[in-house]
Motif scaffolding. Structure first.
Motif, mmCIF file in Angstrom:
data_model
loop_
_atom_site.group_PDB
_atom_site.id
_atom_site.type_symbol
_atom_site.label_atom_id
_atom_site.label_comp_id
_atom_site.label_asym_id
_atom_site.label_seq_id
_atom_site.Cartn_x
_atom_site.Cartn_y
_atom_site.Cartn_z
ATOM 1 N N HIS A 81 25.191 -40.215 30.331
ATOM 2 C CA HIS A 81 25.339 -41.343 31.262
ATOM 3 C C HIS A 81 25.551 -42.659 30.523
ATOM 4 O O HIS A 81 24.877 -43.649 30.788
ATOM 5 N N PRO A 114 27.673 -38.893 35.365
ATOM 6 C CA PRO A 114 27.429 -38.848 36.798
ATOM 7 C C PRO A 114 28.700 -38.354 37.497
ATOM 8 O O PRO A 114 29.797 -38.777 37.130
ATOM 9 N N MET A 116 30.780 -38.911 39.861
ATOM 10 C CA MET A 116 31.243 -39.894 40.830
ATOM 11 C C MET A 116 32.463 -39.385 41.590
ATOM 12 O O MET A 116 32.575 -39.570 42.795
ATOM 13 N N ARG A 120 28.956 -36.630 44.202
ATOM 14 C CA ARG A 120 27.502 -36.429 44.068
ATOM 15 C C ARG A 120 26.799 -37.648 43.500
ATOM 16 O O ARG A 120 25.594 -37.646 43.310
ATOM 17 N N TYR A 121 27.546 -38.703 43.210
ATOM 18 C CA TYR A 121 26.984 -39.931 42.654
ATOM 19 C C TYR A 121 27.847 -41.072 43.162
ATOM 20 O O TYR A 121 29.082 -40.964 43.177
ATOM 21 N N GLY A 128 27.293 -48.140 43.390
ATOM 22 C CA GLY A 128 26.316 -47.305 42.682
ATOM 23 C C GLY A 128 25.603 -48.108 41.610
ATOM 24 O O GLY A 128 25.332 -49.292 41.780
ATOM 25 N N ASN A 129 25.329 -47.512 40.506
ATOM 26 C CA ASN A 129 24.644 -48.175 39.396
ATOM 27 C C ASN A 129 25.437 -49.417 38.980
ATOM 28 O O ASN A 129 26.624 -49.320 38.681
ATOM 29 N N CYS A 165 23.197 -34.316 39.970
ATOM 30 C CA CYS A 165 24.328 -35.178 40.308
ATOM 31 C C CYS A 165 25.209 -35.404 39.081
ATOM 32 O O CYS A 165 26.112 -36.223 39.099
ATOM 33 N N SER A 166 24.943 -34.659 38.002
ATOM 34 C CA SER A 166 25.681 -34.824 36.752
ATOM 35 C C SER A 166 26.611 -33.647 36.493
ATOM 36 O O SER A 166 26.373 -32.542 36.972
#
Length: 180
Positions: A81, A114, A116, A120-121, A128-129, A165-166
């Protein structure tokens, strides 16, 4: 070993790539979950306190994981990540090509990303992040493969979707066959 819910999920994800994490290695951008490995140097520009607590003394270097160059070739580079925090597609390509220069022929670059693009992310546009700058996933990896001349994709997305989610991505450095 340090125990936390995040660490437990991380260890589960590692079980799908651990066969590629043998010998001497580098953990690039180790965040809050460093790779616990007996012969691994951990590199992060802004380490989280949890990371420093988990890494043995003398095995951590506060440095930019993209710019760092290790002159003794290593068997693997691991990064979880982190590449999605880089500035864009070309920066990810440059990073991976730079890391390829630091691993032995036949060595591996192992990424946890992730998912994305797989839904799943949360994506960058979905908010998101906040450190994420580029959407990553299988499609992204497939789209950059031809610009990673020393790397061959040997594994992608083997972590069960209902458990994480990865996605995992494993590259192998092609053996350099020099003619005499």
């Amino acid at each position: 070993m340090y125990e936390s819910p995040v660490r437990k999920d991380f260890e589960y994800q590692l079980s799908f790539v651990e066969e590629f994490l043998t010998g001497k290695g580098l953990d690039m951008g180790c965040g809050s979950c460093p790779l616990i490995h007996p012969d691994c140097l951990h590199i992060d520009i802004s380490p989280q306190p949890l990371c420093e607590e988990q890494v043995p003394e003398g095995r951590f270097l506060q440095w930019n994981a993209v710019a760092y160059r290790h002159y003794e070739p290593v068997d693997f580079i691991f990064s979880s990540h982190m590449v999605e925090d880089l500035g864009g597609e070309q920066e990810v390509i440059d990073c991976l090509n730079g890391w390829a220069e630091m691993i032995k022929d036949g060595g591996h670059i192992v990424l946890m990303l992730p998912d994305m693009q797989g839904g799943r992310y949360a994506t960058v546009a979905e908010g998101g992040n906040p450190s994420h700058r580029i959407d990553v996933g299988k499609e992204f990896i497939w789209s950059i493969l031809d610009r990673l001349p020393e790397l061959e994709l040997v594994q992608i997305d083997t972590v069960p979707h209902d458990k994480s989610c990865s996605i995992d991505v494993v590259f192998k450095k092609a053996k350099n066959e020099k003619s005499i």
